[in-house]
Design a protein around this motif. Structure first.
Motif, PDB file in Angstrom:
ATOM      1  N   ILE A 126      32.098  45.142  19.862  1.00 27.26           N
ATOM      2  CA  ILE A 126      30.748  44.987  19.333  1.00 27.26           C
ATOM      3  C   ILE A 126      29.722  45.635  20.256  1.00 27.26           C
ATOM      4  O   ILE A 126      28.750  46.249  19.818  1.00 27.26           O
ATOM      5  N   MET A 127      29.961  45.514  21.560  1.00 29.39           N
ATOM      6  CA  MET A 127      29.027  46.096  22.524  1.00 29.39           C
ATOM      7  C   MET A 127      29.263  47.578  22.745  1.00 29.39           C
ATOM      8  O   MET A 127      28.530  48.228  23.483  1.00 29.39           O
ATOM      9  N   GLY A 128      30.300  48.125  22.131  1.00 29.00           N
ATOM     10  CA  GLY A 128      30.522  49.560  22.189  1.00 29.00           C
ATOM     11  C   GLY A 128      31.092  50.069  23.488  1.00 29.00           C
ATOM     12  O   GLY A 128      30.844  51.219  23.866  1.00 29.00           O
ATOM     13  N   VAL A 129      31.870  49.238  24.200  1.00 31.93           N
ATOM     14  CA  VAL A 129      32.478  49.684  25.442  1.00 31.93           C
ATOM     15  C   VAL A 129      33.995  49.598  25.329  1.00 31.93           C
ATOM     16  O   VAL A 129      34.544  48.833  24.525  1.00 31.93           O
ATOM     17  N   THR A 130      34.685  50.405  26.124  1.00 37.94           N
ATOM     18  CA  THR A 130      36.144  50.495  26.026  1.00 37.94           C
ATOM     19  C   THR A 130      36.857  49.898  27.234  1.00 37.94           C
ATOM     20  O   THR A 130      38.061  50.100  27.398  1.00 37.94           O
ATOM     21  N   ALA A 131      36.139  49.153  28.075  1.00 41.47           N
ATOM     22  CA  ALA A 131      36.782  48.512  29.221  1.00 41.47           C
ATOM     23  C   ALA A 131      35.994  47.276  29.617  1.00 41.47           C
ATOM     24  O   ALA A 131      34.775  47.196  29.394  1.00 41.47           O
ATOM     25  N   LEU A 132      36.692  46.318  30.185  1.00 39.30           N
ATOM     26  CA  LEU A 132      36.075  45.076  30.650  1.00 39.30           C
ATOM     27  C   LEU A 132      35.821  45.163  32.149  1.00 39.30           C
ATOM     28  O   LEU A 132      36.766  45.220  32.943  1.00 39.30           O
ATOM     29  N   PRO A 133      34.557  45.158  32.586  1.00 35.54           N
ATOM     30  CA  PRO A 133      34.285  45.112  34.029  1.00 35.54           C
ATOM     31  C   PRO A 133      34.705  43.747  34.584  1.00 35.54           C
ATOM     32  O   PRO A 133      34.421  42.714  33.975  1.00 35.54           O
ATOM     33  N   CYS A 134      35.366  43.754  35.717  1.00 37.69           N
ATOM     34  CA  CYS A 134      35.859  42.507  36.334  1.00 37.69           C
ATOM     35  C   CYS A 134      35.541  42.491  37.821  1.00 37.69           C
ATOM     36  O   CYS A 134      35.611  43.524  38.490  1.00 37.69           O
ATOM     37  N   TRP A 135      35.255  41.304  38.320  1.00 39.62           N
ATOM     38  CA  TRP A 135      35.128  41.122  39.760  1.00 39.62           C
ATOM     39  C   TRP A 135      36.477  40.735  40.343  1.00 39.62           C
ATOM     40  O   TRP A 135      37.217  39.946  39.756  1.00 39.62           O
ATOM     41  N   LEU A 136      36.793  41.294  41.503  1.00 35.23           N
ATOM     42  CA  LEU A 136      38.029  40.979  42.210  1.00 35.23           C
ATOM     43  C   LEU A 136      37.754  39.811  43.151  1.00 35.23           C
ATOM     44  O   LEU A 136      36.951  39.929  44.083  1.00 35.23           O
ATOM     45  N   VAL A 137      38.412  38.685  42.900  1.00 37.83           N
ATOM     46  CA  VAL A 137      38.179  37.465  43.673  1.00 37.83           C
ATOM     47  C   VAL A 137      39.432  37.134  44.476  1.00 37.83           C
ATOM     48  O   VAL A 137      40.521  36.981  43.918  1.00 37.83           O
ATOM     49  N   GLN A 138      39.264  37.040  45.783  1.00 38.54           N
ATOM     50  CA  GLN A 138      40.404  36.769  46.659  1.00 38.54           C
ATOM     51  C   GLN A 138      40.775  35.286  46.624  1.00 38.54           C
ATOM     52  O   GLN A 138      39.909  34.418  46.702  1.00 38.54           O
ATOM     53  N   ARG A 139      42.086  35.005  46.520  1.00 38.86           N
ATOM     54  CA  ARG A 139      42.586  33.630  46.499  1.00 38.86           C
ATOM     55  C   ARG A 139      43.496  33.394  47.702  1.00 38.86           C
ATOM     56  O   ARG A 139      44.307  34.266  48.058  1.00 38.86           O
ATOM     57  N   HIS A 140      43.369  32.229  48.327  1.00 39.72           N
ATOM     58  CA  HIS A 140      44.211  31.971  49.495  1.00 39.72           C
ATOM     59  C   HIS A 140      44.448  30.486  49.692  1.00 39.72           C
ATOM     60  O   HIS A 140      43.845  29.626  49.011  1.00 39.72           O
ATOM     61  N   PRO A 200      38.455  53.526  33.103  1.00 35.21           N
ATOM     62  CA  PRO A 200      39.533  54.492  32.867  1.00 35.21           C
ATOM     63  C   PRO A 200      39.229  55.554  31.825  1.00 35.21           C
ATOM     64  O   PRO A 200      39.882  56.594  31.801  1.00 35.21           O
ATOM     65  N   ASN A 201      38.240  55.327  30.960  1.00 37.48           N
ATOM     66  CA  ASN A 201      37.909  56.325  29.948  1.00 37.48           C
ATOM     67  C   ASN A 201      36.682  57.149  30.314  1.00 37.48           C
ATOM     68  O   ASN A 201      36.136  57.861  29.480  1.00 37.48           O
ATOM     69  N   ALA A 202      36.247  57.040  31.568  1.00 35.26           N
ATOM     70  CA  ALA A 202      35.088  57.787  32.063  1.00 35.26           C
ATOM     71  C   ALA A 202      33.853  57.520  31.218  1.00 35.26           C
ATOM     72  O   ALA A 202      33.042  58.410  30.965  1.00 35.26           O
ATOM     73  N   GLU A 203      33.716  56.271  30.762  1.00 39.38           N
ATOM     74  CA  GLU A 203      32.558  55.851  29.978  1.00 39.38           C
ATOM     75  C   GLU A 203      31.875  54.678  30.682  1.00 39.38           C
ATOM     76  O   GLU A 203      32.554  53.802  31.208  1.00 39.38           O
ATOM     77  N   PRO A 204      30.542  54.639  30.681  1.00 42.39           N
ATOM     78  CA  PRO A 204      29.859  53.521  31.342  1.00 42.39           C
ATOM     79  C   PRO A 204      30.118  52.207  30.617  1.00 42.39           C
ATOM     80  O   PRO A 204      30.166  52.159  29.378  1.00 42.39           O
ATOM     81  N   CYS A 205      30.312  51.140  31.374  1.00 41.33           N
ATOM     82  CA  CYS A 205      30.479  49.824  30.752  1.00 41.33           C
ATOM     83  C   CYS A 205      29.899  48.709  31.623  1.00 41.33           C
ATOM     84  O   CYS A 205      29.859  47.551  31.199  1.00 41.33           O
ATOM     85  N   GLU A 206      29.419  49.039  32.828  1.00 36.14           N
ATOM     86  CA  GLU A 206      28.886  48.008  33.708  1.00 36.14           C
ATOM     87  C   GLU A 206      27.560  47.437  33.224  1.00 36.14           C
ATOM     88  O   GLU A 206      27.109  46.399  33.705  1.00 36.14           O
ATOM     89  N   HIS A 207      26.910  48.105  32.233  1.00 37.41           N
ATOM     90  CA  HIS A 207      25.602  47.649  31.762  1.00 37.41           C
ATOM     91  C   HIS A 207      25.679  46.458  30.826  1.00 37.41           C
ATOM     92  O   HIS A 207      24.675  45.802  30.570  1.00 37.41           O
ATOM     93  N   VAL A 208      26.854  46.141  30.286  1.00 34.39           N
ATOM     94  CA  VAL A 208      26.966  45.057  29.325  1.00 34.39           C
ATOM     95  C   VAL A 208      26.973  43.706  30.038  1.00 34.39           C
ATOM     96  O   VAL A 208      27.441  43.596  31.180  1.00 34.39           O
ATOM     97  N   PRO A 209      26.457  42.639  29.384  1.00 38.28           N
ATOM     98  CA  PRO A 209      26.372  41.318  30.033  1.00 38.28           C
ATOM     99  C   PRO A 209      27.695  40.563  29.977  1.00 38.28           C
ATOM    100  O   PRO A 209      27.774  39.434  29.482  1.00 38.28           O
ATOM    101  N   VAL A 210      28.742  41.189  30.479  1.00 42.92           N
ATOM    102  CA  VAL A 210      30.089  40.617  30.433  1.00 42.92           C
ATOM    103  C   VAL A 210      30.800  40.937  31.738  1.00 42.92           C
ATOM    104  O   VAL A 210      30.726  42.063  32.230  1.00 42.92           O
TER     105      VAL A 210
END
Length: 296
Positions: A126-140, A200-210
């Motif tokens: 719906i938001m028109g992006v082809t990848a999900l931006p994710c934060w890498l969280v360290q677990r220990h 991975p598709n060389a398309e911006p996706c960090e602008h979406v609120p997700v």
């Protein structure tokens, strides 16, 4: 933190269960991560993944391979010796054009921002992006030790703490690899770069609120041996060198001052796990309707 309460809360944005997309996990896995395999497979099954394809890196004992081959939804796709992770995963993805894939290492467990994989993908579409931006969280581990993962144990129980600033605490002043794009749609431009750290598709996706979260269960007993091996400097070799230097001078124990117990609620409160709020959902729904009207 933004609220999570299902897909946009708009009836016209909900897909029927029968339309749930086929999603595959593609993983490049070294022998020192074999202890995570049962938990890894359980996690992605629970996430709704239909199949998992593995590229085994380096020498592997027979028993873990036998276990993998016995799983009906798992496949050993290939086995290679060289440091060609990105190239190999890119080739594996292009065998599945037009589908959604999750590209992760064996110590990376994806947490979705929406309630299900289907709803997460529908929101991205719906938001028109082809990848999900994710934060890498360290677990220990709670005491900072590089703990072993017992057979059939849940990583969440053995490594209950999360620490988003662990890299900085270990002497990496400006860590650049905190964002990942592990869930993505395979277009003809799909290419895994620098360990999934670029869209991975060389398309911006960090602008979406997700934002999703990738739980990183790196800090286990086998890490001490792993850090002694050469690493590709162009990937994250400089960070690995900093980790090894810090741990050697601190009795191989992580700092825990900045760590907190990990839970979905804690990730939401920290703004690490993000899904659109009501106003954003309404705006996205209106955008979709207007786009449909323009195409009439």
């Amino acid at each position: 933190a933004l609220a999570v309460d299902g897909i946009m809360n708009c009836p016209d944005l909900v897909q029927p269960e029968s339309s749930a997309p086929m999603v595959s996990v593609l993983s490049f896995i070294a022998e020192h991560d074999a202890d995570l395999l049962p938990a890894f497979v359980r996690h992605y099954r629970q996430l709704g993944v239909q199949r998992m394809r593995f590229c085994l890196h380096g020498p592997w004992p027979t028993e873990p391979q036998r276990w993998l081959r016995a799983q009906p939804d798992c496949e050993i796709h290939s086995q290679i010796a060289g440091p060609f992770k990105c190239r190999q995963l890119t080739a594996m993805a292009h065998e599945l054009p037009g589908s959604w894939v999750i590209t992760v290492d064996a110590d990376e467990f994806l947490a979705l921002p929406a309630a299900t994989l289907r709803r997460t993908i529908a929101g991205l579409q719906i938001m028109g992006v082809t990848a999900l931006p994710c934060w890498l969280v360290q677990r220990h581990a709670a005491d900072g030790s590089l703990a072993a993962l017992p057979a059939e144990a849940a990583p969440d129980a053995v490594f209950p703490l999360m620490q988003f600033g662990l890299s900085e605490a270990l002497g990496v002043e400006t860590p650049i690899w905190k964002e990942k794009f592990s869930l993505a749609f395979v277009t003809d431009r799909f290419a895994v770069q620098r360990g999934f750290h670029f869209p991975p598709n060389a398309e911006p996706c960090e602008h979406v609120p997700v934002r999703g979260v990738v739980h990183h269960f790196k800090w286990r007993a086998g890490l001490r041996n792993s850090l002694s091996k050469p690493r590709d400097i162009e990937a994250n070799g400089h960070e690995q060198q900093a980790y090894a230097q810090w741990l050697r001078t601190h009795d191989w124990t992580l700092p825990v001052a900045g760590a907190v117990p990990c839970s979905r609620q804690a990730l939401l409160a920290a703004g690490l796990l993000v899904w659109p709020d009501r106003a954003q959902r309404q705006a996205l729904a209106m955008r979709r309707k207007l786009a449909g009207a323009d195409n009439d």
